[in-house]
Scaffold this motif. Structure first.
Motif, PDB file in Angstrom:
ATOM      1  N   ARG A 356     -13.037 -19.358  -4.792  1.00 39.62           N
ATOM      2  CA  ARG A 356     -13.640 -19.563  -5.947  1.00 39.62           C
ATOM      3  C   ARG A 356     -14.925 -18.967  -6.162  1.00 39.62           C
ATOM      4  O   ARG A 356     -15.611 -19.112  -7.434  1.00 39.62           O
ATOM      5  CB  ARG A 356     -14.213 -21.208  -5.969  1.00 39.62           C
ATOM      6  CG  ARG A 356     -12.879 -22.080  -5.782  1.00 39.62           C
ATOM      7  CD  ARG A 356     -13.452 -23.545  -6.078  1.00 39.62           C
ATOM      8  NE  ARG A 356     -12.232 -24.424  -5.880  1.00 39.62           N
ATOM      9  CZ  ARG A 356     -12.248 -25.833  -5.752  1.00 39.62           C
ATOM     10  NH1 ARG A 356     -13.461 -26.151  -5.938  1.00 39.62           N
ATOM     11  NH2 ARG A 356     -11.040 -26.399  -5.818  1.00 39.62           N
ATOM     12  N   SER A 357     -15.413 -17.950  -5.257  1.00 34.62           N
ATOM     13  CA  SER A 357     -16.585 -17.420  -5.571  1.00 34.62           C
ATOM     14  C   SER A 357     -16.398 -16.393  -6.923  1.00 34.62           C
ATOM     15  O   SER A 357     -15.336 -15.852  -7.140  1.00 34.62           O
ATOM     16  CB  SER A 357     -16.654 -16.438  -4.349  1.00 34.62           C
ATOM     17  OG  SER A 357     -15.610 -15.439  -4.194  1.00 34.62           O
ATOM     18  N   GLY A 358     -17.515 -15.812  -7.287  1.00 36.27           N
ATOM     19  CA  GLY A 358     -17.517 -15.114  -8.466  1.00 36.27           C
ATOM     20  C   GLY A 358     -16.826 -13.891  -8.161  1.00 36.27           C
ATOM     21  O   GLY A 358     -15.898 -13.420  -8.906  1.00 36.27           O
ATOM     22  N   PRO A 359     -17.039 -12.996  -7.119  1.00 36.93           N
ATOM     23  CA  PRO A 359     -16.109 -11.748  -6.700  1.00 36.93           C
ATOM     24  C   PRO A 359     -14.642 -11.793  -6.755  1.00 36.93           C
ATOM     25  O   PRO A 359     -13.871 -11.238  -7.366  1.00 36.93           O
ATOM     26  CB  PRO A 359     -16.788 -11.174  -5.426  1.00 36.93           C
ATOM     27  CG  PRO A 359     -18.029 -12.023  -5.267  1.00 36.93           C
ATOM     28  CD  PRO A 359     -17.999 -13.312  -6.135  1.00 36.93           C
ATOM     29  N   ALA A 360     -14.322 -13.313  -6.064  1.00 40.38           N
ATOM     30  CA  ALA A 360     -12.752 -13.409  -5.890  1.00 40.38           C
ATOM     31  C   ALA A 360     -12.223 -13.686  -7.384  1.00 40.38           C
ATOM     32  O   ALA A 360     -10.994 -13.173  -7.878  1.00 40.38           O
ATOM     33  CB  ALA A 360     -12.545 -14.729  -5.155  1.00 40.38           C
ATOM     34  N   GLN A 361     -12.935 -14.398  -8.126  1.00 43.58           N
ATOM     35  CA  GLN A 361     -12.484 -14.413  -9.440  1.00 43.58           C
ATOM     36  C   GLN A 361     -12.312 -13.151 -10.464  1.00 43.58           C
ATOM     37  O   GLN A 361     -11.562 -13.190 -10.990  1.00 43.58           O
ATOM     38  CB  GLN A 361     -13.402 -15.396 -10.363  1.00 43.58           C
ATOM     39  CG  GLN A 361     -13.593 -16.696  -9.883  1.00 43.58           C
ATOM     40  CD  GLN A 361     -12.282 -17.681  -9.975  1.00 43.58           C
ATOM     41  OE1 GLN A 361     -11.354 -17.489 -10.682  1.00 43.58           O
ATOM     42  NE2 GLN A 361     -11.935 -18.650  -9.107  1.00 43.58           N
TER      43      GLN A 361
END
Ligand SMILES: Nc1ncnc2c1ncn2[C@@H]1O[C@H](COP(=O)(O)OP(=O)(O)OP(=O)(O)O)[C@@H](O)[C@H]1O
Ligand SMILES: [Mg+2]
Length: 400
Positions: A356-361
């Motif tokens: 759910r982290s910004g980089p993963a998105q």
């Protein structure tokens, strides 16, 4: 896969050095014919054997070779036809392409370059005829060190694999590659081991040197020591890419921060370039130079996807400034996240460590861009491997 099989016909025109022609060809059970016996007689044999590949060795002044090419193309739509020729191209190249040649190669050439062209031609014809097409080759580039190329390559690869696409990541940071480390994979078999194995580079052989990640992503890891890098030449890489493109849906290449001969060769044949830059003045300057260099290399802006890493860094440069400086807006913004270095230490890509982290998105968004562009996603929005299904699909710039 080897392009040359019992279904290959090699025709040598009068005045061609037959030994040189043979030496340029990959090993394989091709039928050898001489054009001295006449176009009609060669065509009779071609008609009878219905080859998947016809190679015509000739000089650039041969009208007989062009006549054979025209008739062979007219009669055999699914046959890949490649012309190997000596002499100055003049109008010969244009004429041969107009008459239906899939590729033209000037002689002499290293065998690897010829193998690449032949396999590409065969694969492209198969694709056109409803068989397997070549996977996109996505080259991750960034002229400066530490911009997040490896981070992007690993997370893109894992995101594509998790979406169901058969994906492979090749680490051509030949001296200091760290894809293995970033994904927690042991370097038991590397690209160096493949290069020195002495085996023919085909899909089966290359497959034996791949290391599978738990996500389903295949990897071909970098050498374990910098001194092994010299064993990997551009010609060899082209063959490896071709073998991988036949068997996968996406081939991703992680590169070192330099325009080395291997990187240039990869950029040259990549269908897509993913440029990774960072949000600071020095990195933006290097990214701009990198984009200009790609343009000088003849790469089309449409083939380039720009990723801005550490996009939330506060350095007094807005995203609008970035677009102005670089002449294009980034397609994907990857924020900084302290979880990333932690995840790297654990050998766990951020798309798995913290979905759910910004980089993963951001990396999932990047994967979606490629999935959409390659028409890999089905109309229902789900993703299906058309290779597994045996169907056709339209690809991004396939067959470079
Ligand atoms: N968005 C980010 N947030 C936090 N850390 C990051 C981020 N992007 C990269 N890093 C960290 O920066 C370092 C360099 O990243 P990475 O290895 O992906 O760069 P690179 O471009 O591949 O470097 P090189 O040119 O040396 O191959 C790594 O330790 C990584 O964890
Ligand atoms: Mg790297």
């Amino acid at each position: 896969m080897s392009a040359v099989s019992s279904e290959t016909i090699l025709v040598a025109d009068v005045g061609v050095d037959v030994e040189m022609l043979r030496a340029s060809m990959p090993p394989g059970p091709a039928t050898m014919l001489s054009l001295a016996q006449g176009v009609d007689s060669v065509l009779t044999i071609v008609d009878d054997s219905k080859p998947s590949l016809l190679v015509i060795g000739c000089t650039s002044s041969s009208n007989t070779a062009l006549e054979l090419l025209r008739e062979a193309r007219r009669r055999h739509e699914n046959c890949a036809i490649v012309v190997l020729y000596g002499g100055s191209p003049n109008g010969f190249m244009d004429r041969a392409f107009q008459l239906g040649a899939d590729d033209l190669i000037t002689l002499p050439q290293p065998q690897g370059a010829v193998i690449f062209a032949l396999e590409k031609a065969v694969s492209r014809r198969r694709g056109a005829g409803g068989g397997v097409a070549l996977a996109p080759l996505i080259c991750i580039v960034g002229p400066k060190g530490g911009t997040g190329k490896t981070l992007t390559a690993c997370n893109l690869g894992v995101a594509l694999a998790r979406a169901g696409a058969r994906s492979v990541l090749v680490d051509i940071d030949l001296q200091f590659g760290d894809v293995g480390l970033a994904l927690g994979l042991p370097p038991d078999r590397t690209i160096y081991d493949l290069a020195v194995s002495g085996s023919t580079v085909d899909s089966d052989t290359v497959g034996r040197f791949l290391t599978l990640h738990a996500s389903g992503l295949n990897t071909l890891l970098a050498p374990v020591r910098p001194d092994q890098a010299g064993a990997i030449k551009p010609d060899f890489l082209r063959q490896v890419y071709m073998a991988l493109r036949v068997e996968h849906d996406f081939v991703i290449i992680d590169t070192p921060p330099a325009f080395s001969p291997e990187v240039i060769a990869t950029i040259d044949i990549a269908t897509n370039l993913c440029v990774v830059g960072m949000l600071d003045a020095l990195s933006l300057k290097d990214t701009k130079i990198g984009l200009e260099t790609l343009a000088l290399m003849g790469r089309n802006a449409d083939d380039i996807t720009l990723v801005l890493n550490r996009s939330d860094t506060s350095v007094g440069i807005s995203h609008a400034d970035v677009a102005t400086i670089l002449g294009r807006a980034p397609a994907v913004l990857v924020p900084s996240d302290r979880a990333i270095p932690r995840a790297v230490t654990e050998g766990m890509p951020i798309v798995l460590a913290d979905e759910r982290s910004g980089p993963a998105q951001a990396f999932k968004q990047l994967a979606q861009l490629y999935l959409r562009e390659s028409a890999y996603a089905t109309a229902s929005g789900s993703v299906e491997s058309s290779k597994r299904a045996g169907g056709r699909r339209s690809l991004m710039r396939k067959g470079r």
